[in-house]
Design a protein around this motif. Structure first.
Motif, PDB file in Angstrom:
ATOM      1  N   UNK A  32     -31.062  77.459  41.261  1.00 20.06           N
ATOM      2  CA  UNK A  32     -30.681  76.073  40.700  1.00 20.06           C
ATOM      3  C   UNK A  32     -31.863  75.759  39.246  1.00 20.06           C
ATOM      4  N   UNK A  33     -32.973  76.315  39.429  1.00 15.89           N
ATOM      5  CA  UNK A  33     -33.629  76.314  38.286  1.00 15.89           C
ATOM      6  C   UNK A  33     -32.949  77.201  37.126  1.00 15.89           C
ATOM      7  N   UNK A  34     -32.597  78.279  37.576  1.00 14.46           N
ATOM      8  CA  UNK A  34     -31.820  79.254  36.647  1.00 14.46           C
ATOM      9  C   UNK A  34     -30.738  78.526  36.203  1.00 14.46           C
ATOM     10  N   UNK A  35     -30.023  77.921  36.911  1.00 11.22           N
ATOM     11  CA  UNK A  35     -28.736  77.119  36.499  1.00 11.22           C
ATOM     12  C   UNK A  35     -29.104  76.006  35.533  1.00 11.22           C
ATOM     13  N   UNK A  36     -30.055  75.255  35.683  1.00 10.41           N
ATOM     14  CA  UNK A  36     -30.517  74.107  34.892  1.00 10.41           C
ATOM     15  C   UNK A  36     -30.668  74.796  33.325  1.00 10.41           C
ATOM     16  N   UNK A  37     -31.446  75.797  33.535  1.00 10.83           N
ATOM     17  CA  UNK A  37     -32.095  76.658  32.197  1.00 10.83           C
ATOM     18  C   UNK A  37     -30.676  76.943  31.546  1.00 10.83           C
ATOM     19  N   UNK A  38     -29.397  77.374  32.282  1.00  6.60           N
ATOM     20  CA  UNK A  38     -28.365  78.038  31.990  1.00  6.60           C
ATOM     21  C   UNK A  38     -27.556  76.731  31.033  1.00  6.60           C
ATOM     22  N   UNK A  39     -27.418  75.581  31.824  1.00  2.00           N
ATOM     23  CA  UNK A  39     -26.895  74.438  31.097  1.00  2.00           C
ATOM     24  C   UNK A  39     -27.594  73.950  29.981  1.00  2.00           C
ATOM     25  N   UNK A  40     -28.743  74.286  29.835  1.00  2.00           N
ATOM     26  CA  UNK A  40     -29.655  73.829  28.759  1.00  2.00           C
ATOM     27  C   UNK A  40     -29.259  74.812  27.476  1.00  2.00           C
ATOM     28  N   UNK A  41     -29.150  76.066  27.650  1.00  2.00           N
ATOM     29  CA  UNK A  41     -28.767  77.056  26.670  1.00  2.00           C
ATOM     30  C   UNK A  41     -27.251  76.882  26.303  1.00  2.00           C
ATOM     31  N   UNK A  42     -26.387  76.548  27.483  1.00  2.00           N
ATOM     32  CA  UNK A  42     -25.028  76.323  27.146  1.00  2.00           C
ATOM     33  C   UNK A  42     -24.678  75.206  26.176  1.00  2.00           C
ATOM     34  N   UNK A  43     -25.509  74.025  26.377  1.00  2.00           N
ATOM     35  CA  UNK A  43     -25.340  72.944  25.746  1.00  2.00           C
ATOM     36  C   UNK A  43     -25.883  72.970  24.294  1.00  2.00           C
ATOM     37  N   UNK A  44     -26.711  74.157  24.017  1.00  2.00           N
ATOM     38  CA  UNK A  44     -27.163  74.418  22.598  1.00  2.00           C
ATOM     39  C   UNK A  44     -25.867  75.238  21.929  1.00  2.00           C
ATOM     40  N   UNK A  45     -25.275  76.094  22.767  1.00  2.00           N
ATOM     41  CA  UNK A  45     -24.432  76.868  21.987  1.00  2.00           C
ATOM     42  C   UNK A  45     -23.017  75.761  21.664  1.00  2.00           C
ATOM     43  N   UNK A  46     -22.664  74.940  22.639  1.00  2.00           N
ATOM     44  CA  UNK A  46     -21.684  74.137  22.382  1.00  2.00           C
ATOM     45  C   UNK A  46     -21.893  73.206  21.234  1.00  2.00           C
ATOM     46  N   UNK A  47     -23.074  72.780  21.077  1.00  2.00           N
ATOM     47  CA  UNK A  47     -23.654  72.105  19.928  1.00  2.00           C
ATOM     48  C   UNK A  47     -23.198  72.567  18.521  1.00  2.00           C
TER      49      UNK A  47
END
Length: 507
Positions: A32-47
């Protein structure tokens, strides 16, 4: 002799491959720590692509919030503690476990399980084992360790194949894990996660621990009868007559006061329920809602503390009678012990709460829900076929992630909002998840209790291996899953509520 394990063959190679791959997955906390980091990266790409979505409830256009921006980093730091302390399942589950944990620590569950099985008449034995195994999830995972060896011993004593007893005991406790006549810790845990996931689309929707209650109660009787049928028609004929040398299980010496203690606990519980019923139906009762309704009402919204007090009443009564509780200090001590057992859960919740909060704040969950729903509608895949497909998907996911809470924490933020966009109630999505997750518990090599059960199995058949156990579990797993899908279809098309006031669709 028992059924021999095939050393080679395609099926065993598949199981070995699943086991090797699953063992490479990180601990759920790290996952879940890894998933949280993945959400951070995904949010950057989406933006970077200026992605946005129209909120289905308010109609407001929402941009994808970048968690790696200055504002995002401020949110991560400022919200980390409140994400954890405000996470709905945390307080609910810990409160429930104060009562359930105390009741377990004083020995009520162990004694009740042993007596229920050992005192059953021979013609009822298989069904008693199945019923007790299913109901055993009141004590969380304890039934998976207690029921199978006890059932094997009793089957052996009455001249039946001990592995048949072990099989029905493990299958019922493992694959029947989600069913119960009572509201238990699992109901509170899953409902809390469902509520957090539903907030991605609609802040006003709450999933209560009682929202799957009616379905769960019917499931207990359906699975009990089905487990008995499978054992007598498939498992025992396949095993044949047992002619091995058994090493008998040692049963702890029984406290002579336990019988009286159980009787007193039952009486205390019935008195508590009677007082509660009187309180509900008393004129102008504060437990009823506006206009005298029970659904919704303070009784339904306050079901967790009501159940907490029920377990405290029966647990304290039992503990006092057997002499394990002599003062208030003992009560506090047992409750503290039960909280120690929850330490791993508390640590996991810290990571889960951050992942879901980031998923929510970034608006990625809303984007996936809206666009996913539009796609499914465009291909006309929105009915029960979709729900059955989701059930099968989750059942297969059990071969990679065995923790029910961790798997739901991963799936809920995606599928709950997605299915809400298609008009399905979060509690209905939760039912679909529960039956899928439970059905394949007993056939995944990653289940931690499988090794323990296999150890008990080898006392009766030294050649038994993982393949032997899974071959005995497959009929239960497949039949439970099919029967549960049919039961969901029955509830769905007959308009039967899954819990108080809960239909498949949002109103």
């Amino acid at each position: 002799m028992g059924v021999e394990t095939a050393k080679k063959g395609f099926f065993n190679k598949v199981l070995n491959g699943i086991e090797r791959f699953g063992n490479r997955l990180p601990d759920p906390f790290i996952l879940f720590v890894g998933m949280a980091v993945a959400v951070m990266i995904a949010s950057f790409i989406f933006s970077l692509f200026n992605a946005q979505v129209k909120h289905p409830g308010t109609g407001e256009t929402l941009a994808i919030n970048n968690l790696l921006s200055g504002e995002g980093l401020q949110y991560i730091l400022e919200s980390m503690i409140t994400n954890f302390t405000g996470f709905a399942p945390l307080g609910i589950v810990l409160a429930m476990m104060l009562g359930i944990g105390l009741t377990e620590k004083v020995g009520l569950f162990d004694y009740a399980i042993k007596k229920s099985i050992m005192k059953s008449p021979p013609w009822l034995l298989t069904y008693a084992v199945a019923f007790v195994g299913i109901m055993g999830n009141i004590a969380s995972d304890a039934a998976m360790l207690l029921v199978p060896p006890l059932a094997a011993m009793i089957f052996y004593k009455v001249g039946r194949h001990p592995l048949a007893g072990l099989a029905v005991g493990y299958a019922s406790a493992g694959a029947g894990f989600t069913a119960n006549l009572f509201i238990v810790g699992t109901d509170a845990l899953l409902a809390g996660i469902s509520t957090e996931a539903a907030k991605i689309v609609d802040d006003s929707i709450t999933v209560s621990p009682v929202d799957n209650w009616y379905f769960n109660m019917v499931s207990v009787f359906m699975l009990t009868l089905l487990a008995g049928f499978i054992t007598s028609k498939f498992i025992e004929p396949r095993l044949g007559k047992y002619d091995g040398d058994a090493v008998e299980l040692e049963v702890d010496e029984e406290d002579p006061r336990s019988g009286k203690a159980l009787r007193n606990a039952v009486i205390a519980g019935l008195l508590y329920i009677a007082i509660l019923i009187i309180g509900i139906f008393w004129p102008n009762s504060p437990l009823r809602g506006e206009g005298g309704t029970i659904i919704p009402s303070p009784f339904i919204s306050g079901i967790v503390p009501i159940i907490l007090f029920l377990f405290l009443v029966v647990g304290i009564t039992f503990g006092i009678t057997v002499g394990k509780i002599k003062s208030g200090k003992d009560i506090v001590g047992y409750m503290a012990e039960s909280m120690k057992d929850m330490s791993g859960y508390i640590v996991l919740i810290f990571a889960i709460s951050q992942f879901i909060a980031y998923f929510n704040w970034s608006n990625i969950g809303t984007w996936i829900a809206v666009n996913g729903a539009e796609f499914l509608e465009s291909v006309n895949f929105t009915g029960m076929g979709l729900i059955i497909g989701y059930i099968i998907f989750t059942a297969l996911m059990n071969f990679l992630i065995t923790s029910g809470s961790a798997k739901w924490a991963l799936e809920a933020p995606i599928f709950v909002p997605l299915f809400m966009q298609l008009g399905y109630h979060p509690a209905f999505t939760q039912v679909a998840y529960r039956v899928a997750d439970s059905s394949t518990n007993i056939v995944t090599p990653l289940m931690p209790y499988m090794v323990v059960v296999l150890t008990f199995m080898q006392k009766y058949d030294k050649k038994a291996g993982v393949g032997t156990l899974i071959s005995l579990m497959l009929p239960f797993s497949i039949c439970f899953l099919i029967a549960w899908i049919l039961l969901i279809l029955l509830f769905f098309y007959a308009g039967i509520p899954f819990g108080p006031g809960i239909t498949p669709f949002l109103k």
